[in-house]
Design an enzyme around this catalytic site. Structure first.
Site, short mmCIF file in Angstrom:
data_model
loop_
_atom_site.label_atom_id
_atom_site.label_comp_id
_atom_site.label_asym_id
_atom_site.label_seq_id
_atom_site.Cartn_x
_atom_site.Cartn_y
_atom_site.Cartn_z
N ASP A 279 0.87 -1.16 0.00
CA ASP A 279 0.00 0.00 0.00
C ASP A 279 0.92 1.23 0.00
OD1 ASP A 279 -3.18 0.61 1.68
OD2 ASP A 279 -2.09 1.77 0.17
C1 GLC Z 1 -4.31 4.32 -0.25
C2 GLC Z 1 -5.21 3.13 -0.03
C3 GLC Z 1 -5.15 2.12 -1.13
C4 GLC Z 1 -4.95 2.82 -2.46
C5 GLC Z 1 -3.58 3.46 -2.44
C6 GLC Z 1 -3.32 4.26 -3.71
O1 GLC Z 1 -3.67 4.68 0.91
O2 GLC Z 1 -5.07 2.46 1.22
O3 GLC Z 1 -6.40 1.40 -1.12
O4 GLC Z 1 -5.04 1.88 -3.53
O5 GLC Z 1 -3.38 4.27 -1.30
O6 GLC Z 1 -4.18 5.35 -3.76
#
Ligand code: GLC
Length: 744
Positions: A279
């Protein structure tokens, strides 16, 4: 073709229009042929051929992002999505362009791009429909390609242990079989469009409060039979190319450097062939994360850039390990057509998106109460529509999943109280329930009152045959709901209107369950979720009977927060909160994330008892149980027959005993032998039965052995406990009129 008598301006216009995107003008640069261009080779073989030619620097380049794409200011390959990996032209390796796409392609507003806002994921899950789940994913995959993306960052499937989780709207509910199956079909649909699908957030990321500091404690059996089971089922159906590891720690170790989760379970037990992507800012080490099974850091390169290269050069990470990460990424790119089917930027098919979104919304709306058959609205002369901005739109879920409202949200955001709320605030989709109701109820007088002034709303309700109050609960990534209660002023409005009109209907636009202190005072309740770009039309079609509601809850509606496994939301202590006070740029934000935070603990002691299993085991009544949903007709169940075997065959008859055609979502549950140590019942299958008035159908549900087993930690295997199993069938987890005992 000679360019004789062709007006150059015309040619440029045609070229720019992309109308000749595929015309091959003589001498035009043909794609270079590589050994790995041979499509007859397997993705793995093609990946190995590329790796042989790669330098260490090129390998490392594939293992991290190029920065926060949507925020990049300087020259970059970013397509404007959440993240990307750079291309390697020397070897014909394309960039991986990633965009969030939970319920549609997000962040379009930043590049002036339109994408379809589908009903939110938990809403769509209420249709219990694998075909529409596949269609949902196909649309997302198509529109990702339309915008030049080739990887989805959707597929959230964390089970609802904590319904106040701000991302409940973005997930698939509380049952691993239902959630895993539907998410699997969504991601299968995404990948059918030559786009890499994704499952997230792996794992146990079940609340937003302190998500990057929380240390989740859960025993292995509970994880394997609940949250991890959902990922396993989704992976088995979709063969998703990406799994996104989550921010939180699990039993003391960050998920993105947790070798039990990433290697033992995901890559070995689940036989996952794709790549693990962190993430955003969830990577916290180089060698440790690499050894544990993380394949790619996003969005930047704090750890998997120069640091990882140094780790290889110092010998703490072998090049063989680097090759394994690269292999997983490349074979996934080959397997999903990123080399062979480059994206082509096109205008999305808006009408097609409208049709898909509306159909799914109509099948997702759940009729929870229909006293005196107040619904559908037939023969009414005056209708008072009150509150919920129903005159201009329907609500949508926030955060990285946010699909941009075409033309901007018809309801302006509240004043920003901090930096976060500048980016994350309620957005409404310009689909007006009021307008749609007026269209459907052409002969009636349909009025609107904002509900801001309760006395005015009451006066409007008094004058009408029927009053419809729209109530909502906005939720978003990065924050949890303080409670499942609606805002006090909304409950007050509902109570006042119900006192003024005995035919009051409440339409809920929520991302999670909501408590309903007024439930005995209103005639009807409809849960419309965040119904998407054609949500107003879908709501009106259900309320006026143009559509017979079929939705069933994929999540329990508890009576109050007090009935939850954790009545009080566990919040991070000050020591576990990030300090953004020195933040000057988005990069600083990512640096804070990368540094990590001191943990605070949550113990999921409820273990196996997630969702309805909790309420059943604790013998707690539910406001509305898992699997519940009414129809404008009625159904009767009879004639259960169960044949136990490698695949257990469950069949029974469902009859439409009403006057309207309808579709019943018939459910099958099992109670395992007491010695199995399981909650009272688990969902083991379901079927959708379309029935004309008076029609009976035999419904058959095949139950594979793995749906009846329990996870044995000592042997790391699934076991069928010998003994008596009660197989039950009916219309919800708490309405199971048919049952038969079989032995295994
Ligand atoms: C965010 C989210 C994730 C997302 C990523 C990119 O923090 O937790 O679900 O895909 O960052 O935006």
């Amino acid at each position: 073709m000679r360019l004789r008598n062709v007006n150059i301006a015309t040619l440029v216009a045609v070229l720019l229009s992309g109308a000749c995107a595929y015309a091959q003008f003589p001498g035009m640069q043909q794609a270079k042929h590589y050994a790995w261009s041979d499509k007859s080779l397997s993705p793995d073989a093609r990946a190995d051929l590329v790796i042989k030619e790669m330098t260490l620097d090129e390998k490392i380049l594939l293992l991290h992002g190029g920065g926060l794409g949507m925020m990049s200011t300087g020259p970059s390959e970013s397509n404007g999505g959440a993240g990307y990996t750079r291309s390697i032209p020397r070897l014909g390796i394309p960039a991986i362009q990633m965009a969030d796409s939970a319920y549609g392609v997000t962040l379009g507003a930043m590049k002036g791009r339109y994408s379809t806002a589908l009903p939110n994921n938990l809403g769509a899950a209420s249709a219990w429909d694998t075909e529409s789940a596949y269609e949902y994913g196909q649309l997302i995959g198509r529109e990702l390609r339309n915008q030049g993306y080739n990887m989805s960052l959707g597929g959230g499937v964390n089970l609802t242990r904590e319904p106040r989780n701000g991302r409940t709207f973005e997930y698939q509910g509380e049952d691993p079989l239902l959630a895993g199956t539907l998410d699997g079909w969504v991601e299968k649909g995404v990948q059918s469009q030559h786009v890499i699908g994704d499952l997230k957030h792996y794992a146990m990321n079940d609340q937003e409060s302190g998500r990057d500091a929380v240390n989740v404690h859960a025993d292995k059996r509970s994880m394997r039979e609940t949250d991890l089971r959902a990922f396993e089922i989704a992976l088995g159906i979709s063969d998703a190319g990406g799994v996104m590891c989550s921010y939180n720690r699990v039993n003391g170790t960050y998920a993105c450097e947790n070798s039990y989760l990433l290697t033992d379970v995901l890559k070995k037990d689940f036989n996952f062939k794709g790549f693990v992507v962190s993430d955003w800012g969830a990577t916290h080490s180089d060698a440790k994360a690499s050894h544990a099974g993380l394949d790619m850091e996003q969005p930047g390169d704090f750890f998997f850039g120069e640091n990882l290269k140094k780790a290889v050069q110092s010998g703490s990470v072998s090049e063989a390990e680097i090759n394994e990460h690269v292999h997983r990424i490349l074979r996934t790119m080959f397997a999903n057509g990123l080399f062979d089917y480059p994206t082509k930027t096109e205008v999305p098919d808006v009408d097609r998106g409208y049709a898909v979104a509306q159909k799914i919304a109509e099948n997702s709306i759940v009729l929870l109460k229909n006293g005196h058959n107040v619904l559908p609205l037939t023969g009414v002369r005056t209708v008072a529509v009150i509150g919920g901005h129903a005159d201009v739109g329907v609500l949508s879920g926030g955060g990285s999943a946010q699909v941009s409202a075409p033309g901007g949200s018809p309801v302006p955001p509240p004043p920003a109280k901090d930096m976060m709320s500048m980016f994350i605030h309620p957005q409404w989709m310009p689909s007006s329930p009021l307008r749609a109701l007026k269209s459907n109820l052409a002969g009636a007088q349909v009025t609107y009152d904002s509900g801001d002034d309760v006395a005015a709303a009451v006066a409007a309700a008094k004058k009408a045959d029927v009053a419809i109050v729209f109530a909502y609960q906005w939720e978003t990534e990065s924050q949890d709901l303080p409670t499942l209660d609606l805002a006090p002023e909304q409950n007050k409005l509902i109570e006042a209107v119900a006192a003024a009109n005995s035919k009051t209907i409440v339409v809920l636009e929520t991302g999670s369950p909501a408590t309903m202190p007024w439930i005995d005072k209103v005639a009807g309740v409809v849960e419309a979720w965040y119904p998407g770009i054609r949500g107003g039309e879908a709501i009106a079609n259900v309320l006026t009977g143009a559509v017979n509601p079929t939705g069933k809850l994929a999540i329990t509606f508890p009576r109050s927060d007090a009935d939850l496994p954790h009545p009080t939301l566990v919040l991070p202590p000050p020591s576990s909160k990030p300090d953004y006070s020195h933040m000057k740029s988005i990069d600083d934000f990512m640096k804070v994330a990368a540094k990590g935070l001191p943990p605070f603990d949550i113990a999921y002691d409820e273990g196996l008892k997630v969702g309805y299993k909790w309420y059943d085991a604790e013998k707690k009544p539910a406001l509305f149980p898992f699997g519940f949903g009414l129809s404008y007709t009625t159904y009767a169940y009879s004639g259960l027959s169960v044949t136990a075997g490698e695949t257990t065959k469950v069949s029974f008859t469902v009859k439409n005993t009403g006057k309207r055609a309808g579709t019943e979502i018939a459910q099958v549950y099992a109670s395992l032998p007491d010695s199995a140590g399981e909650p009272p019942r688990r969902l083991i299958g379901w079927a959708r039965a379309e029935l004309a008035p008076g029609e009976s159908k035999q419904v058959s549900v095949d139950v594979s052995r793995d749906r009846l087993t329990v996870y044995d930690e000592a042997s790391n295997s699934w076991k069928l406990v010998p003994g008596k199993y009660v197989i039950l069938a009916g219309s919800s987890s708490r309405d199971l009129p048919l049952q038969q005992t079989v032995s295994f």
